[in-house]
Design an enzyme around this catalytic site. Structure first.
Site, PDB file in Angstrom:
ATOM      1  N   GLU A  26       8.909   1.365  11.245  1.00  0.00           N
ATOM      2  CA  GLU A  26      10.060   2.265  11.063  1.00  0.00           C
ATOM      3  C   GLU A  26       9.466   3.665  11.012  1.00  0.00           C
ATOM      4  OE1 GLU A  26      12.244   4.758   9.672  1.00  0.00           O
ATOM      5  OE2 GLU A  26      12.608   3.639   7.808  1.00  0.00           O
ATOM      6  N   LYS A  34       0.878  -1.184   0.000  1.00  0.00           N
ATOM      7  CA  LYS A  34       0.000   0.000   0.000  1.00  0.00           C
ATOM      8  C   LYS A  34       0.907   1.224   0.000  1.00  0.00           C
ATOM      9  CE  LYS A  34      -1.878   3.027   1.980  1.00  0.00           C
ATOM     10  NZ  LYS A  34      -1.634   4.431   1.607  1.00  0.00           N
ATOM     11  N   CYS A  86      13.463  10.227   7.133  1.00  0.00           N
ATOM     12  CA  CYS A  86      13.230   9.896   8.553  1.00  0.00           C
ATOM     13  C   CYS A  86      14.507  10.030   9.362  1.00  0.00           C
ATOM     14  CB  CYS A  86      12.599   8.525   8.730  1.00  0.00           C
ATOM     15  SG  CYS A  86      12.754   7.431   7.358  1.00  0.00           S
ATOM     16  N   GLU A 122       9.497  16.351  14.886  1.00  0.00           N
ATOM     17  CA  GLU A 122       9.993  16.064  13.545  1.00  0.00           C
ATOM     18  C   GLU A 122       9.350  17.040  12.556  1.00  0.00           C
ATOM     19  OE1 GLU A 122       8.883  12.292  11.633  1.00  0.00           O
ATOM     20  OE2 GLU A 122      10.975  12.151  11.001  1.00  0.00           O
TER      21      GLU A 122
HETATM   22  P1  ADP Z   1       3.831  10.661   6.463  1.00  0.00           P
HETATM   23  O1  ADP Z   1       3.842  11.581   7.642  1.00  0.00           O
HETATM   24  O2  ADP Z   1       5.147  10.264   5.942  1.00  0.00           O
HETATM   25  O3  ADP Z   1       2.797  11.008   5.426  1.00  0.00           O
HETATM   26  P2  ADP Z   1       2.060   8.671   7.381  1.00  0.00           P
HETATM   27  O4  ADP Z   1       2.365   7.904   8.608  1.00  0.00           O
HETATM   28  O5  ADP Z   1       0.934   9.624   7.386  1.00  0.00           O
HETATM   29  O6  ADP Z   1       3.422   9.311   7.039  1.00  0.00           O
HETATM   30  O7  ADP Z   1       1.872   7.712   6.154  1.00  0.00           O
HETATM   31  C1  ADP Z   1       2.663   6.576   5.906  1.00  0.00           C
HETATM   32  C2  ADP Z   1       1.802   5.503   5.260  1.00  0.00           C
HETATM   33  O8  ADP Z   1       0.818   5.100   6.204  1.00  0.00           O
HETATM   34  C3  ADP Z   1       1.047   5.969   4.030  1.00  0.00           C
HETATM   35  O9  ADP Z   1       1.016   4.910   3.087  1.00  0.00           O
HETATM   36  C4  ADP Z   1      -0.333   6.236   4.577  1.00  0.00           C
HETATM   37  O10 ADP Z   1      -1.361   6.121   3.619  1.00  0.00           O
HETATM   38  C5  ADP Z   1      -0.470   5.134   5.611  1.00  0.00           C
HETATM   39  N1  ADP Z   1      -1.475   5.377   6.651  1.00  0.00           N
HETATM   40  C6  ADP Z   1      -1.912   6.563   7.139  1.00  0.00           C
HETATM   41  N2  ADP Z   1      -2.870   6.368   8.074  1.00  0.00           N
HETATM   42  C7  ADP Z   1      -3.026   5.032   8.209  1.00  0.00           C
HETATM   43  C8  ADP Z   1      -3.861   4.193   9.008  1.00  0.00           C
HETATM   44  N3  ADP Z   1      -4.725   4.699   9.883  1.00  0.00           N
HETATM   45  N4  ADP Z   1      -3.738   2.856   8.879  1.00  0.00           N
HETATM   46  C9  ADP Z   1      -2.859   2.329   8.010  1.00  0.00           C
HETATM   47  N5  ADP Z   1      -2.064   3.053   7.210  1.00  0.00           N
HETATM   48  C10 ADP Z   1      -2.145   4.389   7.301  1.00  0.00           C
END
Ligand code: ADP
Length: 486
Positions: free
Chosen positions: A254, A179, A288, A387
């Site tokens: 991570e 995903k 990161c 961050e």
């Molecule tokens: P960033 O701050 O780098 O955007 P996120 O943690 O928001 O990081 O996103 C990292 C990944 O996690 C993306 O693929 C995002 O779609 C996914 N993601 C965000 N929210 C959820 C959730 N509630 N459950 C699973 N995956 C999620």
């Protein structure tokens, strides 16, 4: 710029499909503000189909009992296919993420290819042990795949971080549902197609673009998914862990960081300035492990700040597709606003802005921020604790080695750290005392497929890269007992 057809649908069972409800979302080029394409937006029903395809791959002899040498060759062939498509993939990555083409093509793509080759070498070397147990028994272990692995990846290194998970997961014989981040789904989709082209059976690698709260959450909750390998924010990492608890999935996270880059008074200052600059400006600081806190010993503090600010001023933004550009566009408008919020917070808290801090455009378009340096930052300030995920460095003066170590560890994170010194003893001492999963001595931002990478503390757990970490994450051990006396 993008001469190849762009893949923008859901990839399940080696076929393209639309989302069950027909929904799509736009993926935007942050350097121009233009929509690159509309991408199918996977919902729970689509995750259901992906899980069915992956589960069927895990029971299908073509994958489950594939000769490991053949699995190895397939991974190697996929590396070759990625290498052959490197120009196309790098252009896609730059259009989607805004990072300089130089970084996509010269750094990310070669490392993705190397990563698949490295893990190709693991595929036929996975073995158990015979164990000398008490009694008339033969005891041995089998290392088996975990099953269906959901890989959830962020937008900063879309293809690289997908490769960090997909390559070892496939090498260990799992089926994968990838995903990608909603901001940058395009290279992952092409990766799925390339895997089919080189001969991976249907269902072994599925790619489901969509939003975190829908596609990501459905993957994390699905009882047919055995493990989640996640890279992303600490905030979402917490949600993933909580949600995965319901079905007791094997989880690896991570997450974010606020990595210290320590410059001691005896360092080669020129090299340290260069290292501090790549530490925070490479990848627009959307990294990161970015060296976002630069801790400088007082005797060289003013000299360092001046040279660092000067270097930042010379690190100019440009069109990411221009091969000479080293600072690209911030991934989204929303992210740029978040980062600007931190620039304002830094000023309000009394830090001294010595470079950048300005929102700008290139050719009148896009989300750009000039390379930013704050000096005289105090450890309790927001810009030293949270961050930022942008090209914003916080420089903090430190009194001595002890103070440097204490300040470096004054964070909830623990992803990476750097130390610059000519004293070998001090360097190793600092490396030992820092709470971080990676320590770089007189260098920064080095990675290799063979070297494990991951966090201490709230930067997560589980390691990417390296064969031991791959076995730990993507296999499970079965102990088999045989009675020898009957
Ligand atoms: P960033 O701050 O780098 O955007 P996120 O943690 O928001 O990081 O996103 C990292 C990944 O996690 C993306 O693929 C995002 O779609 C996914 N993601 C965000 N929210 C959820 C959730 N509630 N459950 C699973 N995956 C999620």
């Amino acid at each position: 710029m993008l001469q190849h057809p762009i893949r923008n649908r859901i990839w399940i069972g080696n076929e393209w499909s639309d989302a069950a409800d027909g929904g799509t979302f736009a993926t935007v080029n942050p350097a121009t503000g233009e929509t690159i394409t509309e991408v199918s937006s996977a919902q729970a029903a689509d995750i259901e189909r992906a899980v069915a395809a992956a589960r069927s791959a895990m029971t299908n002899d073509a994958w489950r009992n594939m000769n490991p040498h053949k699995r190895s060759r397939l991974l190697w062939k996929l590396a070759d296919a990625i290498e052959a498509a490197a120009d196309e993939l790098a252009a896609l990555e730059t259009a989607d993420n805004g990072k300089p083409y130089f970084e996509s093509r010269k750094v990310d793509l070669p490392s993705v290819v190397e990563n698949f080759r490295y893990f190709a070498g693991l595929a036929d070397r996975i073995q158990g042990a015979t164990i000398p147990v008490a009694g008339p028994f033969l005891n041995y272990t089998l290392r088996e795949p975990v099953g269906v692995v959901g890989c959830i990846t962020p937008w900063n290194f879309p293809l690289s971080l997908a490769a960090w998970k997909v390559a070892p997961a496939l090498a260990c014989g799992n089926a994968v549902i990838l995903k990608p981040a909603e901001q940058t789904p395009l290279t992952a989709l092409r990766l799925g197609e390339l895997a089919a082209e080189v001969g991976f059976p249907a269902g072994v690698l599925n790619v489901v673009p969509g939003f975190g709260e829908t596609a990501g959450a459905a993957l994390v909750r699905h009882p047919g998914v055995d493990a989640i390998a996640f890279t992303g924010s600490t905030e979402v990492g917490r949600i993933v862990m909580r949600e995965a608890a319901e079905t007791l999935k094997k989880v690896s996270l991570e997450l974010g960081g606020k990595s210290p880059n320590i410059v001691l008074a005896d360092a080669d200052v020129k090299a340290a300035v260069r290292g501090a600059a790549t530490g925070i400006f490479y990848g627009k600081g959307e990294v990161c492990a970015a060296g976002s806190r630069v801790l400088v010993e007082r005797p060289i503090y003013e000299e360092f700040v001046e040279a660092f600010a000067d270097r930042a001023a010379r690190t100019t933004v440009g069109d990411p597709m221009d091969e000479s550009t080293r600072l690209g566009a911030i991934v989204t408008e929303e992210q740029l606003e978040r980062v600007m919020g931190y620039v304002e917070a830094g000023k309000a808290e009394g830090a001294r802005l010595v470079a950048g801090g300005e929102r700008t455009t290139v050719n009148g378009k896009g989300n750009f921020l000039t390379a930013t340096v704050f000096a005289d930052v105090e450890s309790k300030m927001k810009i030293a604790q949270e961050e930022i995920f942008g090209p914003v460095a916080a420089v903090l003066p430190v009194d001595d080695l002890e103070h440097a170590i204490a300040t470096a560890n004054d964070t909830v994170f623990g992803l990476a750290a750097g130390v610059w010194t000519r004293d070998i003893g001090k360097a190793h001492r600092v490396a030992r005392e820092l709470q971080a999963g990676t320590v770089w001595i007189n260098t920064y931002n080095q990675y290799d497929s063979a070297s494990p990478f991951g966090g201490y503390r709230q930067s997560g757990f589980g390691r990417d890269l390296g064969y031991e970490a791959a076995l730990e994450k993507y296999t499970q051990v079965k102990s088999v007992w045989v009675a020898m006396d009957r």
